[in-house]
Motif scaffolding. Structure first.
Motif, PDB file in Angstrom:
ATOM      1  N   LYS A  76      -1.470  -4.356  12.934  1.00 15.93           N
ATOM      2  CA  LYS A  76      -2.332  -5.533  13.069  1.00 15.93           C
ATOM      3  C   LYS A  76      -1.529  -6.821  13.174  1.00 15.93           C
ATOM      4  CE  LYS A  76      -4.575  -5.136   9.220  1.00 15.93           C
ATOM      5  NZ  LYS A  76      -3.943  -3.949   8.645  1.00 15.93           N
TER       6      LYS A  76
ATOM      7  N   ALA B  27      -0.616 -11.444   3.904  1.00 12.10           N
ATOM      8  CA  ALA B  27       0.512 -12.208   3.351  1.00 12.10           C
ATOM      9  C   ALA B  27       0.063 -13.010   2.128  1.00 12.10           C
ATOM     10  CB  ALA B  27       1.086 -13.145   4.416  1.00 12.10           C
TER      11      ALA B  27
ATOM     12  N   GLY C 126      -6.701  -8.668   8.554  1.00  5.71           N
ATOM     13  CA  GLY C 126      -6.801  -8.277   7.148  1.00  5.71           C
ATOM     14  C   GLY C 126      -7.597  -7.006   6.992  1.00  5.71           C
ATOM     15  N   ARG C 127      -8.445  -6.972   5.954  1.00  2.00           N
ATOM     16  CA  ARG C 127      -9.259  -5.781   5.697  1.00  2.00           C
ATOM     17  C   ARG C 127     -10.754  -6.105   5.717  1.00  2.00           C
ATOM     18  NH1 ARG C 127      -4.619  -5.012   5.481  1.00  2.00           N
ATOM     19  NH2 ARG C 127      -3.437  -3.344   4.493  1.00  2.00           N
TER      20      ARG C 127
ATOM     21  N   ARG D   1     -11.965   0.661  -3.117  1.00  4.29           N
ATOM     22  CA  ARG D   1     -12.160  -0.330  -4.176  1.00  4.29           C
ATOM     23  C   ARG D   1     -13.603  -0.853  -4.146  1.00  4.29           C
ATOM     24  NH1 ARG D   1      -8.466  -4.405  -0.867  1.00  4.29           N
ATOM     25  NH2 ARG D   1     -10.079  -5.181   0.503  1.00  4.29           N
TER      26      ARG D   1
ATOM     27  N   ILE E 220     -12.076  -9.150   7.138  1.00  5.52           N
ATOM     28  CA  ILE E 220     -12.275 -10.373   7.926  1.00  5.52           C
ATOM     29  C   ILE E 220     -13.603 -10.309   8.679  1.00  5.52           C
ATOM     30  CG2 ILE E 220     -11.233 -11.983   9.581  1.00  5.52           C
ATOM     31  CD1 ILE E 220      -9.603 -11.400   6.957  1.00  5.52           C
TER      32      ILE E 220
ATOM     33  N   THR F 219      -3.816 -12.654   6.548  1.00  2.96           N
ATOM     34  CA  THR F 219      -4.392 -12.747   5.195  1.00  2.96           C
ATOM     35  C   THR F 219      -3.700 -11.795   4.214  1.00  2.96           C
ATOM     36  OG1 THR F 219      -6.131 -11.109   5.600  1.00  2.96           O
ATOM     37  CG2 THR F 219      -6.655 -13.420   6.098  1.00  2.96           C
TER      38      THR F 219
ATOM     39  N   ARG G   1      -9.823 -12.402  -4.880  1.00  2.00           N
ATOM     40  CA  ARG G   1     -10.495 -12.345  -3.576  1.00  2.00           C
ATOM     41  C   ARG G   1     -11.319 -13.604  -3.350  1.00  2.00           C
ATOM     42  NH1 ARG G   1      -9.305  -7.677  -1.299  1.00  2.00           N
ATOM     43  NH2 ARG G   1     -10.244  -8.496   0.587  1.00  2.00           N
TER      44      ARG G   1
ATOM     45  N   ARG H 185      -2.181   3.431  -0.314  1.00  2.44           N
ATOM     46  CA  ARG H 185      -2.768   2.120  -0.018  1.00  2.44           C
ATOM     47  C   ARG H 185      -4.100   2.261   0.731  1.00  2.44           C
ATOM     48  NH1 ARG H 185      -0.123  -2.705   2.015  1.00  2.44           N
ATOM     49  NH2 ARG H 185       1.357  -1.592   3.304  1.00  2.44           N
TER      50      ARG H 185
ATOM     51  N   ARG I 191       7.556  -8.765   1.742  1.00  2.00           N
ATOM     52  CA  ARG I 191       7.590  -7.480   2.463  1.00  2.00           C
ATOM     53  C   ARG I 191       8.247  -6.379   1.645  1.00  2.00           C
ATOM     54  NH1 ARG I 191       3.574  -8.429   5.570  1.00  2.00           N
ATOM     55  NH2 ARG I 191       3.706 -10.607   6.149  1.00  2.00           N
TER      56      ARG I 191
ATOM     57  N   SER J 226      -1.778  -4.643  -3.153  1.00  3.43           N
ATOM     58  CA  SER J 226      -2.897  -3.719  -3.187  1.00  3.43           C
ATOM     59  C   SER J 226      -3.604  -3.818  -4.548  1.00  3.43           C
ATOM     60  CB  SER J 226      -2.337  -2.319  -2.951  1.00  3.43           C
ATOM     61  OG  SER J 226      -3.318  -1.436  -2.579  1.00  3.43           O
TER      62      SER J 226
ATOM     63  N   ALA K  47      -5.459  -7.233  -4.910  1.00  2.38           N
ATOM     64  CA  ALA K  47      -6.585  -7.324  -3.973  1.00  2.38           C
ATOM     65  C   ALA K  47      -7.882  -6.745  -4.541  1.00  2.38           C
ATOM     66  CB  ALA K  47      -6.232  -6.626  -2.658  1.00  2.38           C
TER      67      ALA K  47
ATOM     68  N   ARG L 195      -0.136 -10.651  -0.749  1.00  2.00           N
ATOM     69  CA  ARG L 195       1.250 -10.324  -1.103  1.00  2.00           C
ATOM     70  C   ARG L 195       1.889 -11.472  -1.897  1.00  2.00           C
ATOM     71  NH1 ARG L 195       3.920  -6.331   1.992  1.00  2.00           N
ATOM     72  NH2 ARG L 195       2.409  -5.145   3.202  1.00  2.00           N
TER      73      ARG L 195
HETATM   74  O1   DC Z   1      -1.967  -6.132   5.583  1.00  2.00           O
HETATM   75  P1   DC Z   1      -0.997  -6.065   4.406  1.00  2.00           P
HETATM   76  O2   DC Z   1      -0.334  -4.734   4.266  1.00  2.00           O
HETATM   77  O3   DC Z   1      -0.017  -7.175   4.422  1.00  2.00           O
HETATM   78  O4   DC Z   1      -1.930  -6.281   3.114  1.00  2.00           O
HETATM   79  C1   DC Z   1      -1.418  -6.267   1.819  1.00  2.00           C
HETATM   80  C2   DC Z   1      -2.492  -5.794   0.827  1.00  2.00           C
HETATM   81  O5   DC Z   1      -3.521  -6.769   0.716  1.00  2.00           O
HETATM   82  C3   DC Z   1      -3.177  -4.487   1.207  1.00  2.00           C
HETATM   83  O6   DC Z   1      -3.084  -3.568   0.150  1.00  2.00           O
HETATM   84  C4   DC Z   1      -4.624  -4.814   1.425  1.00  2.00           C
HETATM   85  C5   DC Z   1      -4.794  -6.183   0.867  1.00  2.00           C
HETATM   86  N1   DC Z   1      -5.605  -7.024   1.742  1.00  2.00           N
HETATM   87  C6   DC Z   1      -6.931  -7.159   1.452  1.00  2.00           C
HETATM   88  O7   DC Z   1      -7.414  -6.557   0.510  1.00  2.00           O
HETATM   89  N2   DC Z   1      -7.707  -7.978   2.207  1.00  2.00           N
HETATM   90  C7   DC Z   1      -7.187  -8.634   3.249  1.00  2.00           C
HETATM   91  N3   DC Z   1      -7.974  -9.433   3.967  1.00  2.00           N
HETATM   92  C8   DC Z   1      -5.819  -8.477   3.583  1.00  2.00           C
HETATM   93  C9   DC Z   1      -5.054  -7.654   2.809  1.00  2.00           C
END
Ligand code: DC
Length: 227
Positions: free
Chosen positions: A16, A36, A129-130, A187, A132, A34, A109, A180, A91, A100, A103, A39
């Motif tokens: 992504k 980042a 992101g996850r 979750r 969005i 997002t 959040r 992950r 990273r 993780s 989050a 993280r």
């Molecule tokens: O995309 P990434 O691997 O950099 O994301 C890091 C962690 O953050 C991953 O475990 C999921 C979480 N995350 C999230 O819950 N919601 C988002 N919008 C972006 C990432």
């Protein structure tokens, strides 16, 4: 051409960030990573001696004092945690696992989603992101669910780490990807799922340029529709 808002979601390692970044650069969009931000919150916890998995009670009261910002630099986008450059630090493996863990904390959040909504307000953004398409930008003109098989995602991360000179084992990385996925999909708060109106793009069989081309094509097509 009218710029639109683009939401890209999908599991860890689907490509992504790199695909979104390249598409944003090609089309003059602002890219917001997002992941980042989660993280960086994890790095804040780790640096403060707070275990992101078990000590959320210690992390939550500190959230108001955590600022995560992006800044353009000659090597691309820098991620700043309270003004400190953490672009590489976020990273590292402990920051991935920590992200993780943080989050799943509703207060984390809430804070980050509010900031992401603000960043997306003026359009012309590609945000990945996850959650969005489902939560941060539910009205995005284009939603993409970008995915690839577990093996392919693990192999990409393995190659990336090797290129960065990081010691790593493929089996460990694969375990990490699976763990992950489980965390992200199961979750209670904002689990990773494909928004109903998201276009599915599976990059298992696509190389990087093909993946970027696919995303750019979808954006251009949608830009024409919202004229
Ligand atoms: O995309 P990434 O691997 O950099 O994301 C890091 C962690 O953050 C991953 O475990 C999921 C979480 N995350 C999230 O819950 N919601 C988002 N919008 C972006 C990432």
């Amino acid at each position: 051409m009218n710029k639109i808002s683009v939401a890209i979601d999908g599991p860890a390692g689907a490509g992504k960030s790199s695909v979104a970044k390249a598409a944003a650069a090609a089309l003059g969009y602002v890219y917001v990573d997002t992941g980042a931000m989660y993280r960086a919150v994890a790095v804040y916890a780790l640096d403060s001696g707070i275990d992101p998995e078990t000590e959320r009670d210690r992390l939550v009261p500190e959230l108001n004092g955590i600022s995560v910002t992006f800044e353009a630099s000659k090597d691309g986008q820098m991620v700043l945690l309270n003004g400190r450059d953490v672009t590489s630090r976020i990273r590292e493996a402990d920051a991935s696992m920590g992200a993780s863990a943080v989050a799943v904390i509703p207060e984390v959040r809430k804070k980050l989603v509010a900031e992401q909504k603000r960043m997306g307000e003026s359009g012309g953004v590609i945000m990945d992101g996850r959650d969005i398409g489902t939560t941060v930008l539910p009205d995005a003109e284009l939603k993409i669910y970008l995915t690839a098989s577990v093996d392919e995602r693990a192999m990409r991360r393995y190659r990336e780490n090797k290129e960065r000179g990081m010691e790593c084992s493929y089996e460990e990385i694969k375990k990490d990807v699976i763990k992950r996925d489980e965390n992200d999909m199961n979750r209670a708060v904002s689990p990773l799922r494909r928004a109903e109106d998201a276009v599915l793009v599976d990059t298992s069989e696509l190389d990087f340029d093909e993946s970027v081309g696919r995303i750019i094509g979808l954006i251009k097509e949608r830009e024409e529709h919202v004229l």
